[in-house]
Write a protein that holds these residues in place. Structure first.
Motif, PDB file in Angstrom:
ATOM      1  N   ARG A  64      30.921   6.583 105.508  1.00 19.17           N
ATOM      2  CA  ARG A  64      32.250   7.110 105.878  1.00 19.17           C
ATOM      3  C   ARG A  64      33.285   6.733 104.838  1.00 19.17           C
ATOM      4  NH1 ARG A  64      33.514   9.882 110.785  1.00 19.17           N
ATOM      5  NH2 ARG A  64      35.608   9.228 110.320  1.00 19.17           N
ATOM      6  N   LEU A  65      33.250   5.490 104.361  1.00 19.01           N
ATOM      7  CA  LEU A  65      34.184   5.062 103.318  1.00 19.01           C
ATOM      8  C   LEU A  65      33.991   5.874 102.048  1.00 19.01           C
ATOM      9  CD1 LEU A  65      34.061   1.188 103.719  1.00 19.01           C
ATOM     10  CD2 LEU A  65      35.976   2.695 104.259  1.00 19.01           C
ATOM     11  N   GLU A  66      32.742   6.136 101.686  1.00 19.63           N
ATOM     12  CA  GLU A  66      32.460   6.896 100.477  1.00 19.63           C
ATOM     13  C   GLU A  66      32.935   8.339 100.595  1.00 19.63           C
ATOM     14  OE1 GLU A  66      28.608   8.488  97.959  1.00 19.63           O
ATOM     15  OE2 GLU A  66      28.364   6.851  99.387  1.00 19.63           O
ATOM     16  N   VAL A  67      32.664   8.978 101.729  1.00 22.79           N
ATOM     17  CA  VAL A  67      33.040  10.389 101.901  1.00 22.79           C
ATOM     18  C   VAL A  67      34.549  10.534 102.014  1.00 22.79           C
ATOM     19  CG1 VAL A  67      32.839  12.375 103.444  1.00 22.79           C
ATOM     20  CG2 VAL A  67      30.821  11.056 102.865  1.00 22.79           C
ATOM     21  N   GLU A  68      35.216   9.597 102.671  1.00 25.10           N
ATOM     22  CA  GLU A  68      36.669   9.684 102.788  1.00 25.10           C
ATOM     23  C   GLU A  68      37.353   9.476 101.441  1.00 25.10           C
ATOM     24  OE1 GLU A  68      37.556   6.787 105.740  1.00 25.10           O
ATOM     25  OE2 GLU A  68      37.195   8.181 107.396  1.00 25.10           O
ATOM     26  N   ARG A  69      36.715   8.738 100.547  1.00 25.57           N
ATOM     27  CA  ARG A  69      37.293   8.463  99.233  1.00 25.57           C
ATOM     28  C   ARG A  69      37.216   9.677  98.314  1.00 25.57           C
ATOM     29  NH1 ARG A  69      34.778   6.610  94.741  1.00 25.57           N
ATOM     30  NH2 ARG A  69      32.883   6.308  95.940  1.00 25.57           N
ATOM     31  N   VAL A  70      36.218  10.533  98.500  1.00 25.62           N
ATOM     32  CA  VAL A  70      36.036  11.710  97.640  1.00 25.62           C
ATOM     33  C   VAL A  70      37.127  12.733  97.961  1.00 25.62           C
ATOM     34  CG1 VAL A  70      34.495  13.634  97.080  1.00 25.62           C
ATOM     35  CG2 VAL A  70      33.562  11.358  97.495  1.00 25.62           C
ATOM     36  N   PRO A  71      37.903  13.158  96.955  1.00 26.08           N
ATOM     37  CA  PRO A  71      38.958  14.139  97.231  1.00 26.08           C
ATOM     38  C   PRO A  71      38.373  15.518  97.536  1.00 26.08           C
ATOM     39  CG  PRO A  71      38.844  13.696  94.890  1.00 26.08           C
ATOM     40  CD  PRO A  71      37.867  12.754  95.563  1.00 26.08           C
ATOM     41  N   HIS A  72      38.848  16.142  98.589  1.00 26.82           N
ATOM     42  CA  HIS A  72      38.377  17.471  98.968  1.00 26.82           C
ATOM     43  C   HIS A  72      39.387  18.558  98.615  1.00 26.82           C
ATOM     44  CE1 HIS A  72      34.946  15.837 101.063  1.00 26.82           C
ATOM     45  NE2 HIS A  72      35.743  14.938 101.585  1.00 26.82           N
ATOM     46  N   HIS A  73      40.520  18.158  98.137  1.00 31.39           N
ATOM     47  CA  HIS A  73      41.548  19.122  97.781  1.00 31.39           C
ATOM     48  C   HIS A  73      42.370  18.544  96.644  1.00 31.39           C
ATOM     49  CE1 HIS A  73      44.439  16.511  99.793  1.00 31.39           C
ATOM     50  NE2 HIS A  73      43.549  16.397 100.751  1.00 31.39           N
ATOM     51  N   LYS A  74      43.166  19.368  96.057  1.00 31.65           N
ATOM     52  CA  LYS A  74      44.014  18.926  94.962  1.00 31.65           C
ATOM     53  C   LYS A  74      45.137  18.063  95.527  1.00 31.65           C
ATOM     54  CE  LYS A  74      46.768  20.668  91.170  1.00 31.65           C
ATOM     55  NZ  LYS A  74      47.343  21.850  90.542  1.00 31.65           N
ATOM     56  N   TYR A  75      45.362  16.928  94.921  1.00 38.51           N
ATOM     57  CA  TYR A  75      46.394  16.012  95.387  1.00 38.51           C
ATOM     58  C   TYR A  75      47.759  16.524  94.974  1.00 38.51           C
ATOM     59  CZ  TYR A  75      49.347  11.938  95.747  1.00 38.51           C
ATOM     60  OH  TYR A  75      50.367  11.096  96.051  1.00 38.51           O
ATOM     61  N   VAL A  76      48.682  16.547  95.924  1.00 36.28           N
ATOM     62  CA  VAL A  76      50.068  16.905  95.663  1.00 36.28           C
ATOM     63  C   VAL A  76      50.916  15.745  96.178  1.00 36.28           C
ATOM     64  CG1 VAL A  76      51.908  18.558  96.161  1.00 36.28           C
ATOM     65  CG2 VAL A  76      49.571  19.348  95.941  1.00 36.28           C
ATOM     66  N   PRO A  77      51.704  15.122  95.309  1.00 33.62           N
ATOM     67  CA  PRO A  77      52.515  13.992  95.774  1.00 33.62           C
ATOM     68  C   PRO A  77      53.567  14.442  96.784  1.00 33.62           C
ATOM     69  CG  PRO A  77      53.007  14.515  93.481  1.00 33.62           C
ATOM     70  CD  PRO A  77      51.853  15.377  93.895  1.00 33.62           C
ATOM     71  N   ASP A  78      53.969  13.507  97.635  1.00 36.58           N
ATOM     72  CA  ASP A  78      54.944  13.822  98.675  1.00 36.58           C
ATOM     73  C   ASP A  78      56.309  14.181  98.106  1.00 36.58           C
ATOM     74  OD1 ASP A  78      53.063  13.371 100.600  1.00 36.58           O
ATOM     75  OD2 ASP A  78      53.665  11.292 100.946  1.00 36.58           O
ATOM     76  N   SER A  79      56.620  13.687  96.927  1.00 37.94           N
ATOM     77  CA  SER A  79      57.931  13.963  96.336  1.00 37.94           C
ATOM     78  C   SER A  79      58.028  15.363  95.743  1.00 37.94           C
ATOM     79  CB  SER A  79      58.237  12.932  95.249  1.00 37.94           C
ATOM     80  OG  SER A  79      57.256  13.014  94.235  1.00 37.94           O
TER      81      SER A  79
END
Length: 111
Positions: A64-79
């Protein structure tokens, strides 16, 4: 174990190995796609034959830790501002027009 197997366990698994095997068998029975059905059954059999309860619990939490760490989408910062194609007023007008068009089409079909 492949990433697809880990995703299946992430979706249907829990720390209790017996419940996970039961859930995978039910998911396989309900699956329509033959490949998915085969993957669910194969994973259930693998968990029955190869895993112990304590070893499975440790594996499950690490997976679970490994799968949650893998990004599934492009990261967009909150700002970063979110682009909006249309205003709320235009969206409501478009949805209202769409619903009235569907209602009219339905009434024409019923005549």
């Amino acid at each position: 174990m492949s990433m697809n197997d880990k995703k299946i366990l992430f979706t249907f698994g829990c720390p209790n190995r017996g419940l996970t095997v039961t859930r995978l068998c039910h998911a396989a029975a309900l699956a329509v796609d033959p490949t998915a059905k085969k993957n669910f059954f194969r994973l259930a059999v693998m968990l029955i034959e190869e895993a112990t309860d304590d070893g499975y619990r440790n594996f499950f939490y690490n997976m679970r830790l490994e799968v949650e760490r893998v990004p599934h989408h492009k990261y967009v910062p909150d700002s970063q501002p979110v682009p909006v194609d249309m205003s709320i007023r235009d969206y409501h007008k478009r949805m209202k027009d769409h619903l009235s068009e569907r209602r009219d089409r339905y009434r024409r079909m019923m005549k």
